[in-house]
Design an enzyme around this catalytic site. Structure first.
Site, PDB file in Angstrom:
ATOM      1  N   TYR A  61       0.820  -1.209   0.000  1.00 33.51           N
ATOM      2  CA  TYR A  61       0.000   0.000   0.000  1.00 33.51           C
ATOM      3  C   TYR A  61       0.853   1.258   0.000  1.00 33.51           C
ATOM      4  O   TYR A  61       2.051   1.228   0.278  1.00 33.51           O
ATOM      5  CB  TYR A  61      -0.963   0.011   1.202  1.00 33.51           C
ATOM      6  CG  TYR A  61      -0.304   0.297   2.527  1.00 33.51           C
ATOM      7  CD1 TYR A  61      -0.219   1.592   3.022  1.00 33.51           C
ATOM      8  CD2 TYR A  61       0.240  -0.729   3.296  1.00 33.51           C
ATOM      9  CE1 TYR A  61       0.390   1.866   4.235  1.00 33.51           C
ATOM     10  CE2 TYR A  61       0.842  -0.472   4.513  1.00 33.51           C
ATOM     11  CZ  TYR A  61       0.912   0.830   4.979  1.00 33.51           C
ATOM     12  OH  TYR A  61       1.523   1.092   6.175  1.00 33.51           O
ATOM     13  N   CYS A  62       0.194   2.361  -0.340  1.00 33.51           N
ATOM     14  CA  CYS A  62       0.778   3.694  -0.251  1.00 33.51           C
ATOM     15  C   CYS A  62      -0.331   4.615   0.249  1.00 33.51           C
ATOM     16  O   CYS A  62      -1.219   4.163   0.969  1.00 33.51           O
ATOM     17  CB  CYS A  62       1.352   4.132  -1.603  1.00 33.51           C
ATOM     18  SG  CYS A  62       0.115   4.251  -2.914  1.00 33.51           S
ATOM     19  N   ASN A  63      -0.331   5.884  -0.135  1.00 29.62           N
ATOM     20  CA  ASN A  63      -1.392   6.783   0.321  1.00 29.62           C
ATOM     21  C   ASN A  63      -2.717   6.524  -0.390  1.00 29.62           C
ATOM     22  O   ASN A  63      -3.747   6.370   0.249  1.00 29.62           O
ATOM     23  CB  ASN A  63      -0.997   8.252   0.130  1.00 29.62           C
ATOM     24  CG  ASN A  63      -0.078   8.752   1.225  1.00 29.62           C
ATOM     25  OD1 ASN A  63      -0.047   8.200   2.314  1.00 29.62           O
ATOM     26  ND2 ASN A  63       0.681   9.788   0.922  1.00 29.62           N
ATOM     27  N   GLY A  65      -2.911   4.501  -3.605  1.00 28.17           N
ATOM     28  CA  GLY A  65      -2.927   3.307  -4.436  1.00 28.17           C
ATOM     29  C   GLY A  65      -2.102   3.376  -5.701  1.00 28.17           C
ATOM     30  O   GLY A  65      -1.909   2.357  -6.358  1.00 28.17           O
ATOM     31  N   ILE A  90      -3.807   3.798   2.066  1.00 25.49           N
ATOM     32  CA  ILE A  90      -4.077   3.989   3.489  1.00 25.49           C
ATOM     33  C   ILE A  90      -5.175   5.039   3.706  1.00 25.49           C
ATOM     34  O   ILE A  90      -5.880   5.008   4.713  1.00 25.49           O
ATOM     35  CB  ILE A  90      -2.788   4.335   4.276  1.00 25.49           C
ATOM     36  CG1 ILE A  90      -3.008   4.062   5.772  1.00 25.49           C
ATOM     37  CG2 ILE A  90      -2.334   5.745   3.986  1.00 25.49           C
ATOM     38  CD1 ILE A  90      -1.731   4.006   6.580  1.00 25.49           C
TER      39      ILE A  90
END
Length: 101
Positions: A61-63, A65, A90
């Site tokens: 994951y990241c902020n 996607g 996230i």
């Protein structure tokens, strides 16, 4: 690589090694418990990922996607067979009220 919703990922959280593809600053601002931080923006990302066990299942994951989609693609191309990209990152995880540390 498979996309997975935050709710489904949370239900299966114990099955994954979790990879946070954000910067250390973003990671330190809050992350999914147990996540390993591998910054996709660094050239060393591929080298760091190569040290991981390819037989395990990974949630990336990241902020939002985008970076995690790219990181998941790199991992899949490197021979990782069970890679799941967290849809919405996230931000969506938190919108659904799921925990971070």
């Amino acid at each position: 690589m498979t996309n997975i919703s935050p709710k489904e990922a949370h239900e299966k959280i114990g099955e994954f090694t979790i990879v946070d593809a954000r910067t250390p600053e973003e990671y330190n601002g809050g992350h999914i418990d147990g996540a390993l931080n591998f910054n996709i923006s660094l050239q060393s990302f591929g080298d760091e990922i190569a040290k991981l066990d390819k037989s395990k299942k990974y949630l990336v994951y990241c902020n939002a996607g985008n970076r995690s989609f790219y990181a998941s693609t790199i991992m899949s191309n490197a021979g990782f067979n069970d890679v799941f990209n967290l849809q919405g990152g996230i931000f969506e995880w938190q919108r659904e009220g799921l925990p971070i540390v």
